[in-house]
Design an enzyme around this catalytic site. Structure first.
Site, PDB file in Angstrom:
ATOM      1  N   ASN A 101       0.854  -1.192   0.000  1.00  0.00           N
ATOM      2  CA  ASN A 101       0.000   0.000   0.000  1.00  0.00           C
ATOM      3  C   ASN A 101       0.886   1.235   0.000  1.00  0.00           C
ATOM      4  O   ASN A 101       1.985   1.221   0.552  1.00  0.00           O
ATOM      5  CB  ASN A 101      -0.861  -0.007   1.272  1.00  0.00           C
ATOM      6  CG  ASN A 101      -1.775   1.212   1.366  1.00  0.00           C
ATOM      7  OD1 ASN A 101      -2.453   1.570   0.403  1.00  0.00           O
ATOM      8  ND2 ASN A 101      -1.790   1.865   2.521  1.00  0.00           N
ATOM      9  N   HIS A 103       0.910   5.161   1.341  1.00  0.00           N
ATOM     10  CA  HIS A 103       0.209   6.037   2.285  1.00  0.00           C
ATOM     11  C   HIS A 103       0.912   7.400   2.308  1.00  0.00           C
ATOM     12  O   HIS A 103       2.145   7.455   2.384  1.00  0.00           O
ATOM     13  CB  HIS A 103       0.209   5.420   3.688  1.00  0.00           C
ATOM     14  CG  HIS A 103      -0.551   6.253   4.665  1.00  0.00           C
ATOM     15  ND1 HIS A 103      -1.925   6.211   4.756  1.00  0.00           N
ATOM     16  CD2 HIS A 103      -0.143   7.193   5.552  1.00  0.00           C
ATOM     17  CE1 HIS A 103      -2.334   7.076   5.674  1.00  0.00           C
ATOM     18  NE2 HIS A 103      -1.261   7.683   6.170  1.00  0.00           N
TER      19      HIS A 103
HETATM   20  C1  GRF Z   1      -2.714   8.960  -2.525  1.00  0.00           C
HETATM   21  O1  GRF Z   1      -2.119  10.018  -1.842  1.00  0.00           O
HETATM   22  C2  GRF Z   1      -2.752   7.723  -1.677  1.00  0.00           C
HETATM   23  O2  GRF Z   1      -1.642   7.551  -0.877  1.00  0.00           O
HETATM   24  C3  GRF Z   1      -3.929   7.998  -0.816  1.00  0.00           C
HETATM   25  O3  GRF Z   1      -4.868   8.574  -1.674  1.00  0.00           O
HETATM   26  C4  GRF Z   1      -4.190   9.233  -2.742  1.00  0.00           C
HETATM   27  C5  GRF Z   1      -4.694   8.606  -3.997  1.00  0.00           C
HETATM   28  O4  GRF Z   1      -4.366   9.328  -5.112  1.00  0.00           O
HETATM   29  N1  GRF Z   1      -4.353   6.837  -0.108  1.00  0.00           N
HETATM   30  P1  GRF Z   1      -4.587   8.729  -6.555  1.00  0.00           P
HETATM   31  O5  GRF Z   1      -5.990   8.112  -6.603  1.00  0.00           O
HETATM   32  O6  GRF Z   1      -3.535   7.701  -6.818  1.00  0.00           O
HETATM   33  O7  GRF Z   1      -4.489   9.892  -7.479  1.00  0.00           O
END
Ligand code: GRF
Length: 214
Positions: A101, A103
């Site tokens: 994942n 984050h």
């Molecule tokens: C990213 O910052 C991810 O870490 C978080 O939500 C955002 C998703 O962005 N969980 P995207 O959908 O990849 O543009």
């Protein structure tokens, strides 16, 4: 052998797009499936534009649907890239060590249930911390708790808003996530990235071969 990757998203999919860009022809990994809990996730367009199979999971706690899709597409590695729900425990168990994942903070700070999107960056700014960043980690049964594979630091700047900070963190994510996936493809499984300044983006930390006598 090419590593077969599934990417799960819930929204915009800019990390999926960054992965697609990094995994061009000849790459050691290929995105073979994109999963989403939301049929209207904008990021699904990136998959459809490249004829990558898309599977919407209207009941994202249905482990059978996950496992059926992952097995049907012979997935080696599942990447959660902006996927906001918990992956069912039996899927985590069947793919133990093969789900990662991304984050948008330096875990364990600013993680856990409900800590996603703008809320993370608001909390960082409210805390007065001088830096935040990105964490790529293995997924286990609890939100944002699994072993950390890589982190990238982002300074908090004077006058930052949650939006500005989010943008710089996202740019760091777009570099670190593909690096982690390429390292996993090279090693055949997710591995910790070497965080040394020179090799921070590509090298894989060498894991000693286990001693068969232990
Ligand atoms: C990213 O910052 C991810 O870490 C978080 O939500 C955002 C998703 O962005 N969980 P995207 O959908 O990849 O543009």
């Amino acid at each position: 052998m090419t590593m077969r990757i599934a990417v799960a998203i819930s929204g915009r999919g800019s990390n999926l797009e960054a992965l697609l860009r990094a995994l061009g022809p000849g790459a050691p990994a290929e995105i073979v499936l994109v999963l989403s809990d939301r049929a209207d996730a904008a990021g699904l367009a990136h998959a459809r534009a490249r004829n990558i199979p898309v599977r919407v999971l209207p009941h994202p706690d249905d482990a059978g649907a996950w496992l059926g899709s992952l097995r049907e597409h012979r997935v080696d590695l599942l990447v959660l890239a902006g996927y906001l729900k918990l992956v069912p425990a039996s899927v985590v168990s069947a793919f133990r060590g093969r789900i990662i994942n991304t984050h948008p903070s330096l875990l364990p700070a600013f993680g856990g249930k409900g800590m996603y999107g703008r809320r993370v960056h608001e909390a960082v700014l409210a805390s007065g911390m001088a830096e935040t960043g990105v964490t790529i980690h293995l997924v286990d049964e609890v939100y944002d708790r699994g072993a950390v594979l890589a982190q990238s630091r982002v300074s908090v700047l004077e006058g930052d808003t949650p939006e500005r900070l989010a943008q710089r963190v996202l740019e760091a994510e777009h570099r670190l996530l593909p690096a982690a996936v390429l390292a996993a493809a090279a090693a055949g499984r997710p591995v910790a990235l070497d965080q040394s300044p020179v090799a921070s983006r590509q090298s894989v930390e060498q894991t000693p071969t286990p001693d068969p006598h232990l």
